[in-house]
Design a protein around this motif. Structure first.
Motif, PDB file in Angstrom:
ATOM      1  N   LEU A  51       2.276 -16.498 -16.956  1.00 22.25           N
ATOM      2  CA  LEU A  51       1.963 -15.074 -16.659  1.00 22.25           C
ATOM      3  C   LEU A  51       0.618 -15.032 -15.895  1.00 22.25           C
ATOM      4  CD1 LEU A  51       2.643 -12.097 -16.896  1.00 22.25           C
ATOM      5  CD2 LEU A  51       1.657 -12.066 -18.955  1.00 22.25           C
ATOM      6  N   LEU A  52      -0.428 -15.691 -16.444  1.00 23.35           N
ATOM      7  CA  LEU A  52      -1.687 -15.584 -15.926  1.00 23.35           C
ATOM      8  C   LEU A  52      -1.995 -16.522 -14.779  1.00 23.35           C
ATOM      9  CD1 LEU A  52      -3.789 -15.344 -19.297  1.00 23.35           C
ATOM     10  CD2 LEU A  52      -2.556 -13.586 -17.838  1.00 23.35           C
ATOM     11  N   ASP A  53      -0.977 -17.368 -14.499  1.00 23.61           N
ATOM     12  CA  ASP A  53      -1.458 -18.487 -13.711  1.00 23.61           C
ATOM     13  C   ASP A  53      -1.588 -17.575 -12.074  1.00 23.61           C
ATOM     14  OD1 ASP A  53      -1.376 -21.233 -12.583  1.00 23.61           O
ATOM     15  OD2 ASP A  53       0.459 -20.955 -11.611  1.00 23.61           O
ATOM     16  N   ASN A  66     -14.060 -21.317  -8.251  1.00 22.05           N
ATOM     17  CA  ASN A  66     -13.758 -22.659  -9.034  1.00 22.05           C
ATOM     18  C   ASN A  66     -12.778 -22.111  -9.858  1.00 22.05           C
ATOM     19  OD1 ASN A  66     -14.983 -22.686 -11.719  1.00 22.05           O
ATOM     20  ND2 ASN A  66     -16.944 -22.742 -10.238  1.00 22.05           N
ATOM     21  N   ARG A  67     -11.806 -23.235 -10.384  1.00 21.58           N
ATOM     22  CA  ARG A  67     -10.541 -22.781 -11.160  1.00 21.58           C
ATOM     23  C   ARG A  67     -11.131 -22.468 -12.633  1.00 21.58           C
ATOM     24  NH1 ARG A  67      -5.226 -22.819 -10.510  1.00 21.58           N
ATOM     25  NH2 ARG A  67      -4.039 -22.973 -12.508  1.00 21.58           N
ATOM     26  N   LEU A 172      -6.936 -20.528 -26.860  1.00 26.37           N
ATOM     27  CA  LEU A 172      -7.605 -22.007 -26.347  1.00 26.37           C
ATOM     28  C   LEU A 172      -6.404 -22.572 -25.546  1.00 26.37           C
ATOM     29  CD1 LEU A 172      -9.426 -23.172 -29.727  1.00 26.37           C
ATOM     30  CD2 LEU A 172     -10.424 -22.348 -27.390  1.00 26.37           C
ATOM     31  N   MET A 173      -5.233 -22.848 -26.019  1.00 25.64           N
ATOM     32  CA  MET A 173      -4.177 -23.747 -25.091  1.00 25.64           C
ATOM     33  C   MET A 173      -4.018 -22.880 -24.067  1.00 25.64           C
ATOM     34  SD  MET A 173      -1.432 -25.130 -27.915  1.00 25.64           S
ATOM     35  CE  MET A 173      -1.153 -23.609 -28.899  1.00 25.64           C
ATOM     36  N   VAL A 174      -4.099 -21.656 -23.967  1.00 23.23           N
ATOM     37  CA  VAL A 174      -3.671 -21.046 -22.732  1.00 23.23           C
ATOM     38  C   VAL A 174      -5.101 -21.288 -21.530  1.00 23.23           C
ATOM     39  CG1 VAL A 174      -4.023 -18.906 -21.438  1.00 23.23           C
ATOM     40  CG2 VAL A 174      -2.348 -18.828 -23.736  1.00 23.23           C
ATOM     41  N   PHE A 175      -6.125 -21.162 -22.169  1.00 22.60           N
ATOM     42  CA  PHE A 175      -7.235 -21.615 -21.191  1.00 22.60           C
ATOM     43  C   PHE A 175      -7.092 -23.019 -20.778  1.00 22.60           C
ATOM     44  CE2 PHE A 175     -11.619 -23.564 -20.967  1.00 22.60           C
ATOM     45  CZ  PHE A 175     -12.043 -22.875 -19.856  1.00 22.60           C
ATOM     46  N   PHE A 176      -6.862 -23.904 -21.516  1.00 26.62           N
ATOM     47  CA  PHE A 176      -6.714 -25.240 -20.991  1.00 26.62           C
ATOM     48  C   PHE A 176      -5.524 -25.672 -20.342  1.00 26.62           C
ATOM     49  CE2 PHE A 176      -9.550 -26.141 -24.677  1.00 26.62           C
ATOM     50  CZ  PHE A 176     -10.791 -26.650 -23.953  1.00 26.62           C
ATOM     51  N   PHE A 177      -4.272 -24.787 -20.657  1.00 32.31           N
ATOM     52  CA  PHE A 177      -3.238 -25.096 -19.378  1.00 32.31           C
ATOM     53  C   PHE A 177      -3.459 -24.504 -18.283  1.00 32.31           C
ATOM     54  CE2 PHE A 177       0.020 -24.893 -23.393  1.00 32.31           C
ATOM     55  CZ  PHE A 177      -0.309 -26.247 -23.384  1.00 32.31           C
ATOM     56  N   LEU A 178      -4.373 -23.445 -18.270  1.00 33.62           N
ATOM     57  CA  LEU A 178      -4.493 -22.902 -17.009  1.00 33.62           C
ATOM     58  C   LEU A 178      -5.695 -23.808 -16.292  1.00 33.62           C
ATOM     59  CD1 LEU A 178      -4.596 -19.235 -17.630  1.00 33.62           C
ATOM     60  CD2 LEU A 178      -2.842 -20.372 -16.324  1.00 33.62           C
TER      61      LEU A 178
END
Length: 358
Positions: A51-53, A66-67, A172-178
């Motif tokens: 959703l946030l990508d 930067n990403r 935390l996982m969302v942050f690192f996945f993105l």
């Protein structure tokens, strides 16, 4: 028969790319089937990351950020809006749910009284024995549901602890996945064989399909839920926010969700207004919202999705929901699209190989 099977096998699986695709799909299916309960927070994080990508990519392209910075900004904004929404809605939903549960015995009593008058009004159609049998059946079902609710309440403490852990792990996982999307994808693909052209083709298509689906579903839930809540409040229906949220969440399960949520909306309106014009207005507004959702909102939001027949969608909901519960229901349409994409890509890939060899 053996020759026929051998010829079919050589025709469909002579391409190493096809074999790679089948092996990948089987491994994913077995992995999710075996560890789906343990991987629940991972599924949640992946869904939110999809959703946030899009906003992260737009920030990196348009504003030359930067990403890592873009990911931090998007995740913090998402968490902030989620907290505001939860803190604003949860007290209201909790209060209305408690009031509704307290009113259920009175509603049941009124319903029994109404049913008992039916044999007097329609003696040729309905018999008293039939009404008594139906009431006893309803009482037995209510007792069963009460036992289920009691067991669920006893397990609520452990569920609450798990929820608190998820509230920390998922962001935390969302942050690192993105943030590390490219690195993670590259690391995973390094384990795959080189002959993965079909798998790459299907993967790219499904990546776009899942992205469109999750984004569209979130927008659909917000629109339908907001429309229902405003309409119920305007019509002075009790438990308007609770019922509006239920109507919004019902779009998660195509066709079935709208049918199920009609029951509480109809019952609350019936016990509040009776068979009056106000009851008719509530049901008319609810019907209009459902018609707008099916004929306007869904075509606009999912115009890029692969067209699937309603029977296919229902079968997918039943099959994948039975396998993986809520997430199987949520991803039923993308999974059905995956099956369709694999079937569509298979012969075309073989034809390309034949053309290349010739």
């Amino acid at each position: 028969m053996i020759k026929l099977f051998t010829a079919w096998y050589m025709r469909k699986f002579s391409d190493p790319n096809a074999v790679t695709l089948v092996v990948i799909l089987l491994c994913l299916f077995l992995f999710i089937a075996m560890f789906s309960s343990l991987l629940m927070p991972v599924f949640v994080a992946i869904a939110i990351a999809f959703l946030l990508d899009l906003p992260v990519n737009k920030l990196t392209r348009i504003h030359a950020v930067n990403r890592t910075t873009a990911t931090v900004a998007v995740v913090i904004t998402f968490i902030g809006f989620s907290l505001v929404g939860l803190l604003g809605l949860m007290p209201i939903i909790w209060k209305q749910s408690s009031n509704l549960l307290q009113e259920v015995p009175n509603m049941i009593t009124q319903g029994k009284g109404f049913l008992l008058t039916l044999p007097e009004k329609y003696p040729d159609i309905i018999q008293a024995a039939q009404i008594e049998t139906f009431i006893n059946l309803v009482n037995d079902k209510l007792l069963e549901w009460g036992e289920v609710a009691l067991k669920a309440s006893l397990n609520s403490i452990s569920d609450l602890v798990a929820l608190m852990v998820y509230l920390i792990l998922v962001p935390l996982m969302v942050f690192f996945f993105l943030k590390d999307k490219q690195d993670l994808v590259g690391y995973l693909t390094s384990f795959l064989p080189k002959e993965r052209r079909m798998a790459t083709q299907v993967g790219r298509e499904m990546n776009q399909q899942i992205l469109n689906y999750i984004r569209g579903k979130v927008i659909e839930i917000l629109i339908v839920g907001a429309m229902s809540t405003v309409a119920f409040i305007f019509l002075d229906l009790n438990y308007a926010v609770l019922l509006g949220v239920l109507v919004g969440l019902s779009v998660l399960v195509p066709y079935v969700g709208a049918t199920v949520v009609t029951i509480p909306v109809c019952l609350v309106a019936l016990f509040q207004f009776g068979l009056t014009s106000e009851f008719g207005y509530v049901m008319l507004a609810y019907g209009i919202i459902q018609a707008l959702d099916g004929n306007v909102i869904v075509p606009l939001l999912f115009s890029e999705a692969v067209n699937l027949h309603p029977v296919t969608i229902i079968i997918a909901v039943i099959f994948f929901g039975g396998l993986w519960g809520f997430w199987g229901v949520f991803f039923a349409i993308p999974l059905a699209t995956l099956v369709k994409a694999v079937v569509s890509a298979w012969p075309s890939a073989n034809e390309e190989e034949l053309e290349a060899s010739s």
